[in-house]
Design a protein around this motif. Structure first.
Motif, PDB file in Angstrom:
ATOM      1  N   ASN B  56       0.835  -1.214   0.000  1.00 37.46           N
ATOM      2  CA  ASN B  56       0.000   0.000   0.000  1.00 37.46           C
ATOM      3  C   ASN B  56       0.861   1.252   0.000  1.00 37.46           C
ATOM      4  O   ASN B  56       0.560   2.228  -0.691  1.00 37.46           O
ATOM      5  CB  ASN B  56      -0.938   0.015   1.212  1.00 37.46           C
ATOM      6  CG  ASN B  56      -2.094  -0.956   1.049  1.00 37.46           C
ATOM      7  OD1 ASN B  56      -2.476  -1.286  -0.072  1.00 37.46           O
ATOM      8  ND2 ASN B  56      -2.642  -1.425   2.154  1.00 37.46           N
ATOM      9  N   THR B  59       2.244   1.805  -3.463  1.00 36.19           N
ATOM     10  CA  THR B  59       1.248   2.354  -4.387  1.00 36.19           C
ATOM     11  C   THR B  59       0.981   3.823  -4.090  1.00 36.19           C
ATOM     12  O   THR B  59       0.927   4.653  -5.002  1.00 36.19           O
ATOM     13  CB  THR B  59      -0.065   1.553  -4.291  1.00 36.19           C
ATOM     14  OG1 THR B  59       0.250   0.166  -4.446  1.00 36.19           O
ATOM     15  CG2 THR B  59      -1.040   1.964  -5.357  1.00 36.19           C
ATOM     16  N   ALA B  60       0.844   4.131  -2.801  1.00 36.59           N
ATOM     17  CA  ALA B  60       0.565   5.523  -2.426  1.00 36.59           C
ATOM     18  C   ALA B  60       1.695   6.429  -2.898  1.00 36.59           C
ATOM     19  O   ALA B  60       1.458   7.524  -3.427  1.00 36.59           O
ATOM     20  CB  ALA B  60       0.384   5.625  -0.913  1.00 36.59           C
ATOM     21  N   THR B  61       2.931   5.963  -2.744  1.00 34.20           N
ATOM     22  CA  THR B  61       4.081   6.783  -3.126  1.00 34.20           C
ATOM     23  C   THR B  61       4.122   7.001  -4.636  1.00 34.20           C
ATOM     24  O   THR B  61       4.211   8.135  -5.111  1.00 34.20           O
ATOM     25  CB  THR B  61       5.385   6.095  -2.691  1.00 34.20           C
ATOM     26  OG1 THR B  61       5.276   5.761  -1.313  1.00 34.20           O
ATOM     27  CG2 THR B  61       6.576   7.015  -2.904  1.00 34.20           C
ATOM     28  N   ARG B  63       1.870   6.540  -6.912  1.00 35.36           N
ATOM     29  CA  ARG B  63       0.734   7.219  -7.513  1.00 35.36           C
ATOM     30  C   ARG B  63       0.686   8.670  -7.069  1.00 35.36           C
ATOM     31  O   ARG B  63       0.050   9.499  -7.710  1.00 35.36           O
ATOM     32  CB  ARG B  63      -0.586   6.541  -7.109  1.00 35.36           C
ATOM     33  CG  ARG B  63      -0.839   5.253  -7.860  1.00 35.36           C
ATOM     34  CD  ARG B  63      -2.315   4.924  -7.886  1.00 35.36           C
ATOM     35  NE  ARG B  63      -2.906   4.965  -6.548  1.00 35.36           N
ATOM     36  CZ  ARG B  63      -4.189   5.025  -6.311  1.00 35.36           C
ATOM     37  NH1 ARG B  63      -5.036   5.054  -7.307  1.00 35.36           N
ATOM     38  NH2 ARG B  63      -4.647   5.047  -5.081  1.00 35.36           N
ATOM     39  N   GLY B  64       1.336   8.946  -5.951  1.00 33.35           N
ATOM     40  CA  GLY B  64       1.192  10.261  -5.335  1.00 33.35           C
ATOM     41  C   GLY B  64       2.245  11.266  -5.767  1.00 33.35           C
ATOM     42  O   GLY B  64       2.044  12.474  -5.631  1.00 33.35           O
ATOM     43  N   VAL B  65       3.374  10.780  -6.284  1.00 35.34           N
ATOM     44  CA  VAL B  65       4.451  11.691  -6.679  1.00 35.34           C
ATOM     45  C   VAL B  65       4.436  11.818  -8.200  1.00 35.34           C
ATOM     46  O   VAL B  65       4.319  10.814  -8.900  1.00 35.34           O
ATOM     47  CB  VAL B  65       5.810  11.134  -6.200  1.00 35.34           C
ATOM     48  CG1 VAL B  65       6.948  12.011  -6.688  1.00 35.34           C
ATOM     49  CG2 VAL B  65       5.827  11.024  -4.685  1.00 35.34           C
ATOM     50  N   CYS B  98       5.705   3.191 -11.973  1.00 33.64           N
ATOM     51  CA  CYS B  98       4.485   3.994 -11.980  1.00 33.64           C
ATOM     52  C   CYS B  98       3.311   3.172 -12.491  1.00 33.64           C
ATOM     53  O   CYS B  98       2.237   3.119 -11.877  1.00 33.64           O
ATOM     54  CB  CYS B  98       4.708   5.216 -12.855  1.00 33.64           C
ATOM     55  SG  CYS B  98       3.260   6.246 -13.031  1.00 33.64           S
ATOM     56  N   TYR B 102      -0.391   1.927 -10.622  1.00 29.40           N
ATOM     57  CA  TYR B 102      -1.758   2.129 -11.103  1.00 29.40           C
ATOM     58  C   TYR B 102      -2.439   0.787 -11.382  1.00 29.40           C
ATOM     59  O   TYR B 102      -3.589   0.568 -11.014  1.00 29.40           O
ATOM     60  CB  TYR B 102      -1.764   2.999 -12.363  1.00 29.40           C
ATOM     61  CG  TYR B 102      -1.662   4.465 -12.059  1.00 29.40           C
ATOM     62  CD1 TYR B 102      -2.789   5.194 -11.688  1.00 29.40           C
ATOM     63  CD2 TYR B 102      -0.445   5.125 -12.119  1.00 29.40           C
ATOM     64  CE1 TYR B 102      -2.701   6.546 -11.395  1.00 29.40           C
ATOM     65  CE2 TYR B 102      -0.335   6.476 -11.823  1.00 29.40           C
ATOM     66  CZ  TYR B 102      -1.474   7.181 -11.468  1.00 29.40           C
ATOM     67  OH  TYR B 102      -1.383   8.513 -11.165  1.00 29.40           O
ATOM     68  N   GLU B 105      -3.994  -1.131  -8.589  1.00 26.33           N
ATOM     69  CA  GLU B 105      -5.308  -0.663  -8.132  1.00 26.33           C
ATOM     70  C   GLU B 105      -6.434  -1.300  -8.956  1.00 26.33           C
ATOM     71  O   GLU B 105      -7.452  -1.711  -8.411  1.00 26.33           O
ATOM     72  CB  GLU B 105      -5.353   0.865  -8.223  1.00 26.33           C
ATOM     73  CG  GLU B 105      -6.532   1.509  -7.529  1.00 26.33           C
ATOM     74  CD  GLU B 105      -6.475   1.406  -5.999  1.00 26.33           C
ATOM     75  OE1 GLU B 105      -5.496   0.875  -5.455  1.00 26.33           O
ATOM     76  OE2 GLU B 105      -7.447   1.847  -5.375  1.00 26.33           O
TER      77      GLU B 105
END
Lengths: 260, 224
Positions: B56, B59-61, B63-65, B98, B102, B105
């Protein structure tokens, strides 16, 4: 306490000893004990929420019981050991209310996949065995159809073939006809009846009382997580016997008559 | 406005070279992005709690940057800790990381849509957890995730243009160089746009073929 292994009477093929289960603070099963001899059909009946389904799933540890022991052919099942649990489950077939076929596989592969992946059979031998099982449930001509293309009754018969292909010593049937349209119940019950007559050992939760009356060796009536009555259909269902079972069944029958 | 000689002599040759580099960026990124996306998606749903947390966080990293920032870190940042990546591997690595984030998800959503009963049925037959995942869960989840992952491939084709920023000269990079030399931005970038449209069209067609190839009654759209 230790019993000699080779007592004169044959050991029951499946034995449950004081099975207990609590889920979310609610007592679902409390000290359920039962024995199933080879070739017997035991029928679990009782109101919904009585714990029939939980009991069946506890037997093969789909829901691990909190207390008690399960013995297969006299040997206790040690579920903490993964390989032993997997080996045990192969010997206990399970039929679910809503079939649970594998949606991405056709009927033949639904039956053969466990033979290949779990038993390690080669593709050809597994397919041959699967075909034989589909024939046994009258679906050889549906082998290439996917679950989405089968009727409910056909799906349940494929599920039965899938379980039979593993040569189970015991079959657990969790309301196998409850999700079926009334006109499809008969074809599934016919298959189960043939199994019973062929000597398959089975524990079955059902509301089909005529079926239970005709074929069960013993009826176990469950309520609030316990078996409160047990006996042959003749004993429990005799008119005027005053049992909870007879009362439950007459209410079930009244309900059916109201509907029809 | 269009000068055929200019197109034939200058634009097509340099853009074709760039197109080849773009394809070399896109294909491995799409394949490994999907593969890792499936693995990460499975871990996020079925992994042990610590594995789920790690996946998690990954993915957060990613998708977030912003992807551009990730590429800068891979290419310009890593040398500070002694890791030197050429522009091409840095770009492909960035795209895979990257894309996998995605895709995981989409795969996670697909995994959650599989009926629990099928897992019970597999376990009741004696499948181990791993066998259940490989034989029952993943084949279904991939089919359900395919349209979403195809969407991600289409995005990838377009964000592969970011590679030129870290000096991996692909389609957009070649166009930028050519346009700067000739000051004919309109023609060059209109042709580049057409090239990307072509790539996306081919990819969409292939993805459609793939969906047909893996089509099973009861999954997704009915076959025409």
């Amino acid at each position: 306490m230790a019993m000699p292994e080779n007592v004169s009477a044959p050991a029951p093929i499946l034995r449950l000893e004081n099975i207990g289960k609590t889920l979310g603070g609610k007592r679902i099963l409390s000290s359920v004990t039962m024995e199933v001899d080879k070739g017997q059909l035991k029928v679990l009946i009782g109101p919904s929420g009585a714990g029939k389904s939980t009991l069946l799933q506890c037997i093969n540890h789909l829901i691990p019981p909190d207390e008690g022991h399960i013995y297969l052919e006299g040997r206790v099942v040690d579920a903490a050991r993964r390989s032993e649990l997997y080996a045990f489950r192969q010997q206990v077939g399970m039929i679910f209310q809503d079939f649970n076929l594998f949606d991405h596989l056709d009927a033949l592969n639904n039956v053969s996949i466990a033979l290949r992946k779990v038993r390690g059979m080669n593709r050809k031998a597994a397919a041959e065995r699967a075909m034989a099982e589909l024939e046994r449930v009258g679906l050889a001509n549906r082998a290439t159809l996917y679950p989405a293309q089968l009727s409910g009754g056909q799906k349940q018969r494929v599920a039965i073939a899938r379980a039979l292909a593993m040569d189970p010593k015991v079959m657990l049937l969790d309301e196998p006809t409850s999700a079926l349209d009334p006109e499809l119940v008969g074809e599934v019950l016919a298959v189960i009846r043939d199994l019973a007559r062929g000597g398959m050992t089975m524990v079955m939760a059902t509301h089909q009382m005529d079926f239970a009356r005709a074929l069960a060796h013993e009826i176990l009536f469950m309520e609030r997580g316990s078996i409160i009555e047990r006996g042959s259909p003749a004993e429990l269902l005799a008119p005027g016997s005053g049992t909870r079972t007879a009362d439950f069944c007459s209410r079930l029958t009244d309900l059916c008559e109201e509907c029809s | 406005m269009f000068d055929v000689d200019f197109l034939v002599d200058r634009v097509f040759p340099s853009l074709n070279a760039g197109l080849w580099m773009s394809v070399k960026l896109i294909v491995p990124s799409a394949v490994f992005g999907l593969l890792f996306g499936v693995i990460i998606g499975v871990v996020r749903v079925f992994g042990k709690p610590w594995m789920q947390r790690a996946a998690n966080a990954y993915t957060a990293t990613f998708r977030g940057v912003p992807l551009l920032v990730q590429l800068f870190i891979l290419y310009f940042g890593l040398p500070n800790i002694g890791i030197y990546l050429e522009p091409y591997p840095a770009s492909v690595l960035g795209f895979i990381l990257c894309s996998a984030a995605y895709n995981s998800e989409y795969v996670r959503g697909a995994l959650l849509s599989i009926r629990q009963g099928q897992l019970s049925a597999a376990q009741a037959l004696g499948f181990s957890t791993m066998q259940t995942l490989m034989s029952i869960v993943v084949p279904q989840a991939v089919r359900r995730a395919l349209p979403g992952c195809g969407n991600e491939v289409v995005y990838l084709i377009k964000y592969s243009s970011l590679a030129y920023v870290i000096t991996c000269i692909e389609l957009t990079g070649e166009a930028k160089v050519l346009a700067s030399r000739t000051f004919r931005f309109t023609e060059v970038f209109l042709v580049v746009g057409a090239y990307y449209l072509f790539l996306v069209t081919v990819a969409s067609w292939l993805l459609h073929k793939l969906e047909d190839r893996f089509h099973i009654p009861g999954f997704g759209r009915p076959r025409q």
